[in-house]
Design a protein around this motif. Sequence first.
Motif, PDB file in Angstrom:
ATOM      1  N   SER A  51       0.819  -1.214   0.000  1.00  0.00           N
ATOM      2  CA  SER A  51       0.000   0.000   0.000  1.00  0.00           C
ATOM      3  C   SER A  51       0.851   1.262   0.000  1.00  0.00           C
ATOM      4  N   GLY A  52       2.060   1.174   0.525  1.00  0.00           N
ATOM      5  CA  GLY A  52       2.922   2.340   0.570  1.00  0.00           C
ATOM      6  C   GLY A  52       2.729   3.183   1.816  1.00  0.00           C
ATOM      7  N   LEU A  53       1.785   2.812   2.682  1.00  0.00           N
ATOM      8  CA  LEU A  53       1.566   3.579   3.905  1.00  0.00           C
ATOM      9  C   LEU A  53       2.708   3.387   4.902  1.00  0.00           C
ATOM     10  N   LEU A  54       3.193   2.167   4.999  1.00  0.00           N
ATOM     11  CA  LEU A  54       4.310   1.860   5.890  1.00  0.00           C
ATOM     12  C   LEU A  54       5.469   1.389   5.025  1.00  0.00           C
TER      13      LEU A  54
END
Length: 88
Positions: A51-54
Amino acid sequence: MERTAALIILIVSGLLLLFVVLRKKLGFAWLTVFGTHLILAALGIYIVNFSGLLTDIYLPLNPATIGTVTVLGLPGVIMLIGLKISLF
């Protein structure tokens, strides 16, 4: 000798498991529920990874992580993230 004993134990335990499933009249509906949980667990880990959030966190898709998330659900994903952050 050990291999034969292990094979006998595997066969006996498999037959007993089949006996319990059929005797309790559970049928095979539980396989659908288990399969759904397994797919959702893999999907949850996949979303965390890509997701690219973390960006610093990568959870491997292996039997241990998928099994943890299958049993614990969304809190299992959060627990794995917390372990990853605290251990590395």
